[in-house]
Design a protein around this motif. Structure first.
Motif, PDB file in Angstrom:
ATOM      1  N   UNK A 155      -1.126  11.291 -14.163  1.00 40.22           N
ATOM      2  CA  UNK A 155      -0.317  12.991 -15.083  1.00 40.22           C
ATOM      3  C   UNK A 155      -1.491  12.306 -16.050  1.00 40.22           C
ATOM      4  N   UNK A 156      -2.342  13.194 -16.253  1.00 37.44           N
ATOM      5  CA  UNK A 156      -3.206  13.668 -17.425  1.00 37.44           C
ATOM      6  C   UNK A 156      -2.230  14.418 -18.289  1.00 37.44           C
ATOM      7  N   UNK A 157      -1.147  15.616 -18.312  1.00 39.35           N
ATOM      8  CA  UNK A 157      -0.319  15.809 -19.449  1.00 39.35           C
ATOM      9  C   UNK A 157       1.300  15.069 -19.130  1.00 39.35           C
ATOM     10  N   UNK A 158       2.023  14.754 -19.800  1.00 41.50           N
ATOM     11  CA  UNK A 158       3.014  13.842 -19.122  1.00 41.50           C
ATOM     12  C   UNK A 158       3.965  15.281 -19.484  1.00 41.50           C
ATOM     13  N   UNK A 215       4.980  17.371  -8.474  1.00 43.39           N
ATOM     14  CA  UNK A 215       6.462  17.992  -9.642  1.00 43.39           C
ATOM     15  C   UNK A 215       5.545  18.764 -10.950  1.00 43.39           C
ATOM     16  N   UNK A 216       5.522  20.122 -10.843  1.00 47.60           N
ATOM     17  CA  UNK A 216       4.896  20.892 -11.396  1.00 47.60           C
ATOM     18  C   UNK A 216       5.266  20.256 -12.935  1.00 47.60           C
ATOM     19  N   UNK A 217       7.002  20.819 -13.440  1.00 47.33           N
ATOM     20  CA  UNK A 217       7.437  20.166 -14.636  1.00 47.33           C
ATOM     21  C   UNK A 217       8.994  19.966 -14.982  1.00 47.33           C
ATOM     22  N   UNK A 218       9.518  19.635 -15.913  1.00 49.77           N
ATOM     23  CA  UNK A 218      11.274  18.815 -16.309  1.00 49.77           C
ATOM     24  C   UNK A 218      11.279  19.687 -17.067  1.00 49.77           C
ATOM     25  N   UNK A 219      11.984  20.352 -16.484  1.00 46.01           N
ATOM     26  CA  UNK A 219      13.120  21.193 -18.407  1.00 46.01           C
ATOM     27  C   UNK A 219      14.474  20.599 -18.623  1.00 46.01           C
ATOM     28  N   UNK A 220      14.774  20.077 -19.672  1.00 50.34           N
ATOM     29  CA  UNK A 220      15.945  19.257 -19.981  1.00 50.34           C
ATOM     30  C   UNK A 220      16.875  20.695 -20.544  1.00 50.34           C
ATOM     31  N   UNK A 221      18.045  20.583 -19.374  1.00 49.09           N
ATOM     32  CA  UNK A 221      19.027  21.507 -20.117  1.00 49.09           C
ATOM     33  C   UNK A 221      20.187  21.277 -21.023  1.00 49.09           C
ATOM     34  N   UNK A 222      19.768  19.895 -20.924  1.00 47.16           N
ATOM     35  CA  UNK A 222      21.389  18.920 -21.564  1.00 47.16           C
ATOM     36  C   UNK A 222      21.565  17.854 -21.157  1.00 47.16           C
ATOM     37  N   UNK A 223      22.058  16.773 -21.965  1.00 47.68           N
ATOM     38  CA  UNK A 223      22.248  16.102 -22.139  1.00 47.68           C
ATOM     39  C   UNK A 223      23.506  15.305 -22.368  1.00 47.68           C
TER      40      UNK A 223
END
Length: 117
Positions: free
Chosen positions: A15-18, A83-91
């Protein structure tokens, strides 16, 4: 020698941009590009990351959610163009690398301890 050749070939598919950094135990929204005929749309799959495995081009992660009372898991390659992007909603605070024990749990017992930031 073969390992060097595989690394060289594999770099073309990275992937070019992680993706956003995420860990096992995080609640994430994975934005997946779906092609239907000539049209494209983005479908969001929300859930908890229960495992990461592989390395390099073969790296992948598993996301689990409960849909209508049934557990649904999807495995996503990290370097996939779908997979366009992954958003972290909580940990969550976890002490395991794989959270496969969540498959056997229902309701409150499947909850993880949230990290408040």
């Amino acid at each position: 020698m073969i390992a060097k050749a595989l690394d060289h070939v594999g770099k073309a598919y990275l992937r070019s941009e992680p993706l956003a950094p995420f860990h096992v135990g995080d609640r994430v929204s994975v934005h997946v590009v779906i092609r239907e005929g000539e049209k494209e749309r983005v479908q969001i799959f929300r859930g908890i990351v229960i495992g990461r495995s592989g390395g390099g081009v073969a790296e992948r992660f598993t996301v689990r959610r409960i849909s209508h009372g049934v557990g649904v898991e999807r495995v996503f390659p990290v370097h996939s163009p779908h997979v366009a992007r992954v958003e972290v909603e909580g940990s969550s605070h976890v002490r395991r690398a794989k959270l496969y024990y969540l498959r056997d749990r229902i309701g409150k017992t499947a909850k993880l301890r949230e990290i408040v930031r």
